[in-house]
Design a protein around this motif. Sequence first.
Motif, PDB file in Angstrom:
ATOM      1  N   GLU A  82       0.923   4.077  -2.842  1.00 56.88           N
ATOM      2  CA  GLU A  82       0.509   5.457  -2.561  1.00 56.88           C
ATOM      3  C   GLU A  82       1.630   6.454  -2.774  1.00 56.88           C
ATOM      4  OE1 GLU A  82      -2.024   6.648   0.348  1.00 56.88           O
ATOM      5  OE2 GLU A  82      -3.332   4.894   0.253  1.00 56.88           O
ATOM      6  N   ARG A 100     -14.295   7.451   9.456  1.00 55.69           N
ATOM      7  CA  ARG A 100     -13.281   7.666   8.424  1.00 55.69           C
ATOM      8  C   ARG A 100     -12.547   6.408   7.999  1.00 55.69           C
ATOM      9  NH1 ARG A 100     -11.052  13.551  10.263  1.00 55.69           N
ATOM     10  NH2 ARG A 100     -13.117  14.314  10.774  1.00 55.69           N
ATOM     11  N   GLU A 127      -7.137  12.435   3.644  1.00 55.41           N
ATOM     12  CA  GLU A 127      -7.567  11.329   2.800  1.00 55.41           C
ATOM     13  C   GLU A 127      -9.081  11.150   2.867  1.00 55.41           C
ATOM     14  OE1 GLU A 127      -5.832   9.166   0.765  1.00 55.41           O
ATOM     15  OE2 GLU A 127      -4.395  10.801   0.969  1.00 55.41           O
ATOM     16  N   PRO A 144     -12.502   9.283   3.167  1.00 57.02           N
ATOM     17  CA  PRO A 144     -12.889   8.034   3.825  1.00 57.02           C
ATOM     18  C   PRO A 144     -13.246   6.982   2.783  1.00 57.02           C
ATOM     19  CG  PRO A 144     -14.614   9.665   3.996  1.00 57.02           C
ATOM     20  CD  PRO A 144     -13.444  10.353   3.404  1.00 57.02           C
ATOM     21  N   ARG A 145     -12.984   5.769   3.139  1.00 57.30           N
ATOM     22  CA  ARG A 145     -13.384   4.721   2.222  1.00 57.30           C
ATOM     23  C   ARG A 145     -14.066   3.587   2.970  1.00 57.30           C
ATOM     24  NH1 ARG A 145      -9.345   0.481   0.952  1.00 57.30           N
ATOM     25  NH2 ARG A 145     -11.106   0.060  -0.343  1.00 57.30           N
ATOM     26  N   THR A 185      -1.091   9.103  13.667  1.00 55.63           N
ATOM     27  CA  THR A 185      -2.328   8.346  13.741  1.00 55.63           C
ATOM     28  C   THR A 185      -3.499   9.264  14.102  1.00 55.63           C
ATOM     29  OG1 THR A 185      -3.338   6.379  14.664  1.00 55.63           O
ATOM     30  CG2 THR A 185      -2.071   7.738  16.160  1.00 55.63           C
ATOM     31  N   SER A 186      -4.706   8.699  14.099  1.00 56.04           N
ATOM     32  CA  SER A 186      -5.869   9.527  14.415  1.00 56.04           C
ATOM     33  C   SER A 186      -5.904   9.811  15.918  1.00 56.04           C
ATOM     34  CB  SER A 186      -7.136   8.798  13.975  1.00 56.04           C
ATOM     35  OG  SER A 186      -7.271   7.595  14.688  1.00 56.04           O
ATOM     36  N   PRO A 187      -6.461  10.967  16.317  1.00 55.77           N
ATOM     37  CA  PRO A 187      -6.409  11.358  17.731  1.00 55.77           C
ATOM     38  C   PRO A 187      -6.995  10.314  18.693  1.00 55.77           C
ATOM     39  CG  PRO A 187      -7.175  13.156  16.388  1.00 55.77           C
ATOM     40  CD  PRO A 187      -7.063  12.003  15.483  1.00 55.77           C
ATOM     41  N   ARG A 219     -13.115   1.726   8.047  1.00 53.91           N
ATOM     42  CA  ARG A 219     -14.020   0.677   8.498  1.00 53.91           C
ATOM     43  C   ARG A 219     -13.507   0.021   9.770  1.00 53.91           C
ATOM     44  NH1 ARG A 219     -14.838  -2.491   3.025  1.00 53.91           N
ATOM     45  NH2 ARG A 219     -12.720  -1.733   2.787  1.00 53.91           N
ATOM     46  N   ARG A 240       0.832  -1.205   0.000  1.00 52.23           N
ATOM     47  CA  ARG A 240       0.000   0.000   0.000  1.00 52.23           C
ATOM     48  C   ARG A 240       0.864   1.251   0.000  1.00 52.23           C
ATOM     49  NH1 ARG A 240      -5.360   0.706   1.686  1.00 52.23           N
ATOM     50  NH2 ARG A 240      -4.988   2.929   1.567  1.00 52.23           N
ATOM     51  N   GLY A 275      -8.055   5.381   8.743  1.00 51.38           N
ATOM     52  CA  GLY A 275      -8.171   6.646   8.036  1.00 51.38           C
ATOM     53  C   GLY A 275      -7.236   6.746   6.846  1.00 51.38           C
ATOM     54  N   GLY A 321      -3.792   7.134   4.319  1.00 49.65           N
ATOM     55  CA  GLY A 321      -2.905   8.247   4.021  1.00 49.65           C
ATOM     56  C   GLY A 321      -1.464   7.794   3.927  1.00 49.65           C
ATOM     57  N   THR A 324      -0.231  15.262   3.540  1.00 54.50           N
ATOM     58  CA  THR A 324      -1.680  15.206   3.364  1.00 54.50           C
ATOM     59  C   THR A 324      -2.315  14.053   4.122  1.00 54.50           C
ATOM     60  OG1 THR A 324      -1.296  13.916   1.401  1.00 54.50           O
ATOM     61  CG2 THR A 324      -1.636  16.255   1.087  1.00 54.50           C
ATOM     62  N   ALA A 325      -1.641  13.638   5.206  1.00 55.55           N
ATOM     63  CA  ALA A 325      -2.095  12.417   5.882  1.00 55.55           C
ATOM     64  C   ALA A 325      -3.540  12.501   6.360  1.00 55.55           C
ATOM     65  CB  ALA A 325      -1.184  12.136   7.064  1.00 55.55           C
ATOM     66  N   ARG A 326      -3.962  13.684   6.774  1.00 53.14           N
ATOM     67  CA  ARG A 326      -5.277  13.745   7.391  1.00 53.14           C
ATOM     68  C   ARG A 326      -6.390  14.118   6.421  1.00 53.14           C
ATOM     69  NH1 ARG A 326      -4.964  14.011  13.213  1.00 53.14           N
ATOM     70  NH2 ARG A 326      -2.852  13.382  13.598  1.00 53.14           N
ATOM     71  N   LEU A 357      -3.447   2.730  11.434  1.00 49.77           N
ATOM     72  CA  LEU A 357      -3.626   3.049  10.020  1.00 49.77           C
ATOM     73  C   LEU A 357      -5.026   3.543   9.712  1.00 49.77           C
ATOM     74  CD1 LEU A 357      -1.795  -0.096   8.722  1.00 49.77           C
ATOM     75  CD2 LEU A 357      -0.952   2.241   8.646  1.00 49.77           C
TER      76      LEU A 357
END
Lengths: 125, 507
Positions: A99, B105, A122, A124-125, B238-240, B107, A95, B150, B152, A118-120, B148
């Motif tokens: 990317e 954001r 992205e 949503p998928r 990572t996400s908060p 699954r 991945r 979210g 990016g 731009t990590a934040r 991981l």
Amino acid sequence: MSMELLMATGIGALTAVGLYLILLRRSFPVVIGLTFLSYAVNVFLFVMGRLAIDRPPIVGTSAAGYTDPLPQALVLTAIVITFGMTALIVVLSLRAFLETGVDDVTLGIRPDEQPSDTARSEAPR
Amino acid sequence: MTSQWLIVPVAIPAMTAAILVLAMRHSLSGQRIVSVAATALQLATAIGLYVLAGDGEPRAYLLGNWPAPFGIVLVLDRLAATMLLLAGLLAFGVVLAAIGAWDRRGRHFHALFQFQMLGINGAFLTGDLFNLFVFFEVLLIASYGLMLHGGGARRLKAGFHYVAINLIGSTVFLFAVGLIYATTGTLNMADLAVEVPQVAVADHALLAVGALLLLTVFAIKSAMVPLHWWLPPTYGSTSPPAAALFAIMTKVGAYSIIRVYTLIFGAEAGALAGIAAPWILPAAVVTLLFGTIGVLAGRNLLDLICYSVIASMGTLLVAVGLTSAAGLAAALYYAVQSTLTSAGLFLLAGILLEGTEGRGSPARLPQPARLYAGLYFLLAIAMVGMPPLAGFIGKFLILDAGRAASQIASVWPAILVTSLLLIVGFTRTGIRLFWNGPDAAATPALRVTPLLPTIVVVGMIVAVAGLSVLAGPAMNDMTATAEQLLAPQRYIAAVLRPRLALGSPGE
């Protein structure tokens, strides 16, 4: 005696190869290196129950003696876990390669460029 | 009968995660309800177990009713109960904070979250070294997913480092387990405590290598210098909510250090007694210094928080390295407050940096800006250890425990000087964020104030404040915990009693 020598040098060689590959810069050798390291530890764990030839690990009527069954159970667990982990890291490096376009274990972003990544953002998928 | 409760903190998240993945994968609102309910149940169980452990009697739960050294045991003592309660409290806050924004954001946020709780609770409860490895792997696998969450590119790169270092850590763990099994013939922690003093002199070197390899693994988990470098990129990208939950993962490392080096290689381990002590204190002081330098050098809020987590781990491990009852009690108190504080800081950073494309400064502050400035101020006070919040009390207790002549020369200057430098770092970032930051009046207040995360941040501060107000009763419990840890005979008896009852020869 030759069996012990073979096992010890084998584990040593596997560990050395694994460590060398882990220290390389591309993620593909790192993954292979991790696999080598886990092979080394699996053999190591197996030997920890002492080397016994032609001895069964489970109770039988005709058995003259037994080998330690616990390391075999531990190795089985370790194999399953490291297999899962290796699968994960393969997917992860794939991945990351798709990317970013580079197969490189450095963060790929110089520290002074960090604020612009731009990590934040992205989707949503 | 009461000891059946020991399996519950492991069983609830395991079943919840399975239900979330299999039955509710398409219904986010359903996932939220089940996940919050399960987390609340875990918190309630943790409170119940804390009360249960309060009588000072360790309890063992034999899985499958196999007698102790052969089967796996879960053990509840005061330390395990304290850590379970902390994990439950943190998890309840984090799951609430994740609802609304972050769980949408990507699954399976809630399923991964519950798997992570399974690993964390299990690691605190287990009484078997190999089972500890398995629970470490469970919590790590879940944490890879959460980290991981979210997606990016930057997160993937940092994630690769995180997975690779932890895979190497797992390998080292297995080498250590192998060496310990080869020399002692057991992996049950209580049985190890019995066997280690009886190991043949010829095997001492092998066992010592195993013991110190184990310390290396726990040092990776607890971000001890020089094995700390994975933490800032991982937690920073990572996400908060995931970062807030990860605040307890470094404490899992610290917990394992405390458990293994008081129970197995404690004062009664014969030739190997206190084998880790010469390493922990110096490494902890260096960790504290590195973390503080990182705080001063950090260019943005997330760098600041990540390095202050490393500095707080340094402070905690200094207290562990004192190897006295007072030091351990102070370490536990500090661990609880620093977990809640760093989780609060990560969640606050999540609110402030929402929509900033990563690690930069916010374009505009959420409204009302004064509220968030105040929250930052309170959390910064708790983190650097200023009065009146619990960080101050924790550092004060550590200083008090480190008054021994051999320790005062390293402990006091390290903690006092770094506290001053941490104040400088947090003040500077606060000024840049809130005073010289984006002009709240000039920019239209387009941003929706995130209600739930804000409430959780306030809740974390209230919990830290409660810990400050109730410092007396809390310290009584922590001191009892430390004394229980330094006298492991009852722990050993609780685990091995069934074996003795069976009539097999007890060593």
